[in-house]
Write a protein that holds these residues in place. Structure first.
Motif, PDB file in Angstrom:
ATOM      1  N   GLN A  32      36.165  33.632  -9.881  1.00 19.26           N
ATOM      2  CA  GLN A  32      34.806  34.016  -9.503  1.00 19.26           C
ATOM      3  C   GLN A  32      33.808  32.935  -9.859  1.00 19.26           C
ATOM      4  O   GLN A  32      32.613  33.073  -9.611  1.00 19.26           O
ATOM      5  CB  GLN A  32      34.415  35.338 -10.185  1.00 19.26           C
ATOM      6  CG  GLN A  32      33.994  35.230 -11.646  1.00 19.26           C
ATOM      7  CD  GLN A  32      35.135  35.042 -12.635  1.00 19.26           C
ATOM      8  OE1 GLN A  32      36.281  34.918 -12.248  1.00 19.26           O
ATOM      9  NE2 GLN A  32      34.826  35.036 -13.918  1.00 19.26           N
ATOM     10  N   ASP A  33      34.303  31.819 -10.419  1.00 19.80           N
ATOM     11  CA  ASP A  33      33.461  30.701 -10.837  1.00 19.80           C
ATOM     12  C   ASP A  33      33.514  29.598  -9.782  1.00 19.80           C
ATOM     13  O   ASP A  33      34.587  29.066  -9.491  1.00 19.80           O
ATOM     14  CB  ASP A  33      33.947  30.183 -12.189  1.00 19.80           C
ATOM     15  CG  ASP A  33      33.056  29.108 -12.766  1.00 19.80           C
ATOM     16  OD1 ASP A  33      33.075  27.988 -12.207  1.00 19.80           O
ATOM     17  OD2 ASP A  33      32.362  29.345 -13.763  1.00 19.80           O
ATOM     18  N   SER A  34      32.363  29.256  -9.219  1.00 21.28           N
ATOM     19  CA  SER A  34      32.345  28.274  -8.123  1.00 21.28           C
ATOM     20  C   SER A  34      32.841  26.907  -8.571  1.00 21.28           C
ATOM     21  O   SER A  34      33.454  26.176  -7.786  1.00 21.28           O
ATOM     22  CB  SER A  34      30.933  28.156  -7.541  1.00 21.28           C
ATOM     23  OG  SER A  34      30.001  27.758  -8.538  1.00 21.28           O
ATOM     24  N   THR A 309      36.118  36.160  -6.420  1.00 22.00           N
ATOM     25  CA  THR A 309      35.439  35.488  -5.316  1.00 22.00           C
ATOM     26  C   THR A 309      34.146  34.844  -5.789  1.00 22.00           C
ATOM     27  O   THR A 309      33.293  35.515  -6.366  1.00 22.00           O
ATOM     28  CB  THR A 309      35.098  36.481  -4.184  1.00 22.00           C
ATOM     29  OG1 THR A 309      36.194  37.354  -3.975  1.00 22.00           O
ATOM     30  CG2 THR A 309      34.788  35.735  -2.900  1.00 22.00           C
ATOM     31  N   ALA A 310      34.020  33.550  -5.550  1.00 20.19           N
ATOM     32  CA  ALA A 310      32.806  32.819  -5.915  1.00 20.19           C
ATOM     33  C   ALA A 310      31.936  32.606  -4.678  1.00 20.19           C
ATOM     34  O   ALA A 310      32.437  32.226  -3.611  1.00 20.19           O
ATOM     35  CB  ALA A 310      33.168  31.466  -6.524  1.00 20.19           C
ATOM     36  N   VAL A 315      24.187  29.545  -2.493  1.00 23.89           N
ATOM     37  CA  VAL A 315      23.850  30.969  -2.461  1.00 23.89           C
ATOM     38  C   VAL A 315      23.636  31.482  -3.885  1.00 23.89           C
ATOM     39  O   VAL A 315      22.684  32.211  -4.166  1.00 23.89           O
ATOM     40  CB  VAL A 315      24.953  31.782  -1.766  1.00 23.89           C
ATOM     41  CG1 VAL A 315      24.544  33.248  -1.644  1.00 23.89           C
ATOM     42  CG2 VAL A 315      25.259  31.202  -0.395  1.00 23.89           C
ATOM     43  N   SER A 316      24.535  31.075  -4.769  1.00 24.55           N
ATOM     44  CA  SER A 316      24.407  31.465  -6.170  1.00 24.55           C
ATOM     45  C   SER A 316      23.085  30.966  -6.764  1.00 24.55           C
ATOM     46  O   SER A 316      22.391  31.696  -7.479  1.00 24.55           O
ATOM     47  CB  SER A 316      25.589  30.911  -6.967  1.00 24.55           C
ATOM     48  OG  SER A 316      25.508  31.280  -8.319  1.00 24.55           O
ATOM     49  N   ASP A 317      22.728  29.731  -6.432  1.00 26.75           N
ATOM     50  CA  ASP A 317      21.467  29.170  -6.927  1.00 26.75           C
ATOM     51  C   ASP A 317      20.265  29.909  -6.353  1.00 26.75           C
ATOM     52  O   ASP A 317      19.288  30.195  -7.065  1.00 26.75           O
ATOM     53  CB  ASP A 317      21.376  27.686  -6.581  1.00 26.75           C
ATOM     54  CG  ASP A 317      22.332  26.828  -7.395  1.00 26.75           C
ATOM     55  OD1 ASP A 317      22.891  27.328  -8.387  1.00 26.75           O
ATOM     56  OD2 ASP A 317      22.534  25.648  -7.025  1.00 26.75           O
ATOM     57  N   GLU A 318      20.311  30.216  -5.049  1.00 26.93           N
ATOM     58  CA  GLU A 318      19.223  30.940  -4.401  1.00 26.93           C
ATOM     59  C   GLU A 318      19.009  32.297  -5.072  1.00 26.93           C
ATOM     60  O   GLU A 318      17.877  32.707  -5.359  1.00 26.93           O
ATOM     61  CB  GLU A 318      19.548  31.143  -2.920  1.00 26.93           C
ATOM     62  CG  GLU A 318      18.673  32.128  -2.171  1.00 26.93           C
ATOM     63  CD  GLU A 318      17.296  31.580  -1.831  1.00 26.93           C
ATOM     64  OE1 GLU A 318      16.409  32.386  -1.491  1.00 26.93           O
ATOM     65  OE2 GLU A 318      17.101  30.350  -1.898  1.00 26.93           O
TER      66      GLU A 318
END
Length: 359
Positions: A32-34, A309-310, A315-318
């Protein structure tokens, strides 16, 4: 052997990966970690399929730790999120641990009328707000996020059209009515201290906060429950916390494998999770977390869901950079706008997501 522990290890590892200078053995996060996914996609980790310790991984996690059908990491421990509660306050006031969302809201209202602060929210650190929504509220209701992410990537739905995303984000807004006030002024470290010293009844966080809570107040009588869903069929959102990987450029891969086998042995994993208050990823290792026994019981009942799932980093930053706006009473933005912007950013980066998770 030399162990290197550095501040902001993720940035250090990313820099060393870019120059082809990764350590022989690396500790990374879960699927789950990008960053973990990027390391595997770019070929920085050795293919360790067939290692003996992999056969001892909990059966339900066997497929979840593979990338494109191969093994590149050995999972040691898993974390989870929940709601810490002050057991002494609950006992003194006759409060009961809620089993449904409606019961939680009625409990929070009762606490407020009693002059108590129901929740502490350290929203000054936006990651805590993301975790409050993603793992505590949405994760305990939804379980695995991969199916909905795949549907969004394939154009079958959007963040704003998915009813559960809108519902669970609304719950984030609603429970903030029972926070300490001016939640954006409180940081994570101070919230730990405030909760440990009795300034609120409940505190939504991950199991990683428990050592700090106990350090701040060794005598605190604390418990933990999973954020309740509408129906009470609550799940436990989990993520691999510690993975061990071997650099693809390791000069002595056999020695590195021997060390990883040792670190992943039953005795070593038991020693680690006992001190870390985490869940083991290996068979025949027992979780001993009396302060979170309610959640351990749910996991042992089969209601734990491993997130694998990452989101694409953009997207994570947004999400992290804008989620605070959702709880701002005046100059913020509404839930639909926030979710719509997430969809737009996701679609701009969907190829990156499908490259990792598409069939």
């Amino acid at each position: 052997m030399t162990q290197n522990i550095v501040p902001d290890s993720t940035s250090v590892l990313m820099s060393r990966a870019a120059t082809g200078d990764l350590p022989d053995i690396i500790q990374v996060g879960g699927m789950q970690d990008s960053n973990t996914m990027q390391f595997m996609k770019e070929g920085h980790f050795l293919d360790i399929s067939g290692m003996e310790c992999l056969g001892q991984v909990v059966d339900d996690y066997q497929e979840a730790i593979k990338f494109k059908g191969k093994n590149y990491v050995v999972p040691i421990s898993a974390n989870f999120s929940g709601v810490y509660y002050n057991k002494d306050k609950f006992e003194d006031k006759g409060y009961q641990v809620p089993e449904t969302y409606d019961e939680l809201m009625k409990l929070a209202e009762k606490m407020k009328k009693d002059g108590e602060t129901p929740f502490l929210f350290p929203d000054k650190d936006p990651w805590t707000l993301v975790q409050c929504w993603e793992d505590n509220i949405d994760g305990s209701a939804r379980g695995d996020r991969k199916p909905v992410y795949m549907d969004i990537a394939n154009g079958e739905t959007t963040f704003q059209d998915d009813e559960l995303f809108a519902e669970t984000l609304q719950k984030v807004v609603d429970i903030h009515e029972y926070g300490q006030g001016d939640t954006l002024a409180l940081g994570y470290d101070q919230a730990i201290s405030d909760f440990a010293t009795g300034k609120a009844c409940m505190f939504m966080q991950g199991i990683w906060a428990l050592p700090s809570i106990k350090k701040a107040n060794p005598d605190m009588n604390v418990g933990m429950f999973s954020f309740p869903s509408n129906s009470g069929d609550t799940k436990v959102s989990m993520g691999i916390d510690v993975n061990l990987a071997i650099s693809a450029k390791c000069a002595n891969a056999e020695a590195a494998k021997k060390f990883v086998e040792f670190a992943a042995s039953k005795d070593m994993v038991q020693l680690y999770v006992d001190n870390d208050y985490s869940l083991p990823c290996m068979k025949d290792v027992t979780a001993k977390i009396p302060d979170a026994q309610e959640i351990v019981d749910l996991v042992e009942e089969g209601r734990g869901v491993l997130q694998v799932t990452a989101l694409p980093k953009a997207v994570s930053d947004e999400r992290q950079n804008t989620i605070q706006k959702v709880i701002m009473p005046d100059e913020g933005e509404d839930i639909d706008t926030f979710l719509t912007n997430l969809t737009e950013t996701f679609m701009e980066n969907k190829d990156e997501f499908l490259e990792l998770y598409g069939e």
